[in-house]
Design an enzyme around this catalytic site. Sequence first.
Site, PDB file in Angstrom:
ATOM      1  CD  GLU A  84      -2.591   1.073   2.398  1.00 38.12           C
ATOM      2  OE1 GLU A  84      -2.953   0.183   3.083  1.00 38.12           O
ATOM      3  OE2 GLU A  84      -3.559   2.235   2.378  1.00 38.12           O
ATOM      4  CG  ASP A 146       9.291   8.739  -2.951  1.00 36.76           C
ATOM      5  OD1 ASP A 146       8.381   8.002  -3.238  1.00 36.76           O
ATOM      6  OD2 ASP A 146       9.560   9.685  -3.601  1.00 36.76           O
ATOM      7  CG  ASP A 168      -2.612  14.333  -1.389  1.00 39.41           C
ATOM      8  OD1 ASP A 168      -3.682  14.774  -1.021  1.00 39.41           O
ATOM      9  OD2 ASP A 168      -1.331  14.093  -1.107  1.00 39.41           O
ATOM     10  CB  THR A 238      -8.591   5.579   4.121  1.00 43.87           C
ATOM     11  OG1 THR A 238      -9.150   6.368   3.243  1.00 43.87           O
ATOM     12  CG2 THR A 238      -8.146   4.125   3.204  1.00 43.87           C
ATOM     13  CE1 TYR A 240      -5.528  12.096   4.123  1.00 46.15           C
ATOM     14  CE2 TYR A 240      -6.655  13.634   2.446  1.00 46.15           C
ATOM     15  CZ  TYR A 240      -5.544  13.525   3.592  1.00 46.15           C
ATOM     16  OH  TYR A 240      -4.501  14.428   3.630  1.00 46.15           O
TER      17      TYR A 240
HETATM   18  C1  LIG Z   1      -4.287  11.930   0.938  1.00 44.47           C
HETATM   19  S1  LIG Z   1      -3.375  11.157   1.597  1.00 44.47           S
HETATM   20  C2  LIG Z   1      -4.127   9.578   1.964  1.00 44.47           C
HETATM   21  C3  LIG Z   1      -3.949   8.613   2.863  1.00 44.47           C
HETATM   22  C4  LIG Z   1      -4.599   7.397   3.091  1.00 44.47           C
HETATM   23  N1  LIG Z   1      -4.491   6.564   2.027  1.00 44.47           N
HETATM   24  C5  LIG Z   1      -6.151   7.655   3.253  1.00 44.47           C
HETATM   25  O1  LIG Z   1      -6.983   7.293   2.449  1.00 44.47           O
HETATM   26  O2  LIG Z   1      -6.610   8.034   4.314  1.00 44.47           O
HETATM   27  C6  LIG Z   1      -1.837  10.496   0.650  1.00 44.47           C
HETATM   28  C7  LIG Z   1      -0.741  10.019   1.472  1.00 44.47           C
HETATM   29  O3  LIG Z   1       0.177   9.433   0.526  1.00 44.47           O
HETATM   30  C8  LIG Z   1       1.328   9.652   1.297  1.00 44.47           C
HETATM   31  N2  LIG Z   1       2.390   9.707   0.306  1.00 44.47           N
HETATM   32  C9  LIG Z   1       2.352  10.572  -0.935  1.00 44.47           C
HETATM   33  N3  LIG Z   1       3.214  10.047  -1.733  1.00 44.47           N
HETATM   34  C10 LIG Z   1       4.002   8.978  -0.997  1.00 44.47           C
HETATM   35  C11 LIG Z   1       4.902   8.435  -1.534  1.00 44.47           C
HETATM   36  N4  LIG Z   1       5.698   8.521  -2.497  1.00 44.47           N
HETATM   37  N5  LIG Z   1       5.661   7.406  -0.641  1.00 44.47           N
HETATM   38  C12 LIG Z   1       4.734   7.290   0.201  1.00 44.47           C
HETATM   39  N6  LIG Z   1       3.783   7.576   0.845  1.00 44.47           N
HETATM   40  C13 LIG Z   1       3.509   8.725   0.027  1.00 44.47           C
HETATM   41  C14 LIG Z   1       1.223  10.735   1.979  1.00 44.47           C
HETATM   42  O4  LIG Z   1       2.288  11.384   3.124  1.00 44.47           O
HETATM   43  C15 LIG Z   1      -0.322  10.905   2.521  1.00 44.47           C
HETATM   44  O5  LIG Z   1      -0.067  10.679   3.911  1.00 44.47           O
END
Ligand SMILES: C[S@@+](CC[C@H](N)C(=O)[O-])C[C@H]1O[C@@H](n2cnc3c(N)ncnc32)[C@H](O)[C@@H]1O
Length: 259
Positions: A84, A146, A168, A238, A240
């Site tokens: 994930e 990352d 995002d 989740t 979000y």
């Molecule tokens: C909009 S949030 C959604 C979080 C979760 N999936 C939810 O639905 O509640 C997107 C998440 O992706 C993480 N994220 C973005 N790019 C990432 C990457 N390249 N590697 C790991 N995490 C990442 C961010 O830190 C953030 O917490």
Amino acid sequence: MRLTDNTVLEMDSHKKSFLSPLAGEENSSSPAERLYGRNKGHPLRKRQQWLLEHTLPLLRVDLETARKNPLHIFDPPSTSIWMEVGFGSGEHSLAQYKTHPEVGYIACEVFLNGVCSLLSQITENVQEHDILSSSLPKTLKLWDKDARILLDALPDETVEKFFLLFPDPWPKSRHAKRRFVHPDRIRRVARILQPGGIWRIASDDPTYQDWVKTVMKDQSLFELTFFSEHHPENWPKTRYEIKALKAGRKPLFWEYTKR
Ligand SMILES: C[S@@+](CC[C@H](N)C(=O)[O-])C[C@H]1O[C@@H](n2cnc3c(N)ncnc32)[C@H](O)[C@@H]1O
């Protein structure tokens, strides 16, 4: 925070930003791969700091082992791997790992407060001195850098399921290349997925929803095998998603199967 193209990862607009370029990954077709955004939100409490320092290393994916034989990052070795990206506070990762003890689950998140949230849930009610390897989940591993680094390190066709939930959206068209669902990432995800492997995507953003439909229609590596405008039963919710529903947005859910 936002998943971006092979060049950039950014946090969403409600988080202040920082720039932290990943070293030396420039190539002729794309700028250096970067991580944009905050990796930390509100200050960490003492226990959270302790968990990051002492517990996270016990659960962190060993990159070298992952490169050679990812099944062996788990002890005992797993027979299948689910991954994930961007687990947020970890609700989905925790629910999946608990429901599927037969699976080795790799949960990736760069946002430290999110990592802490998941660590806190795993170690709830356990005194610090009692948190040992033996008391931690055997089938859950964390990657707190990352996710693209791990994605590219994993050998071909080693992952059975891949989850990207509420990335995002980067709604501005000039930021479209920053969206995780992008031809470059589609190839990278396809490489690590087994034939017949599943990629689940969910989004509540209309621009991203149209984008997923268009970009995924335009490729031949994956076939759309499930789509829903309603929350599918076996998709743990989740944070979000709950926020999106409260705000009146309408999440969409896709499942793509690797050909
Ligand atoms: C909009 S949030 C959604 C979080 C979760 N999936 C939810 O639905 O509640 C997107 C998440 O992706 C993480 N994220 C973005 N790019 C990432 C990457 N390249 N590697 C790991 N995490 C990442 C961010 O830190 C953030 O917490």
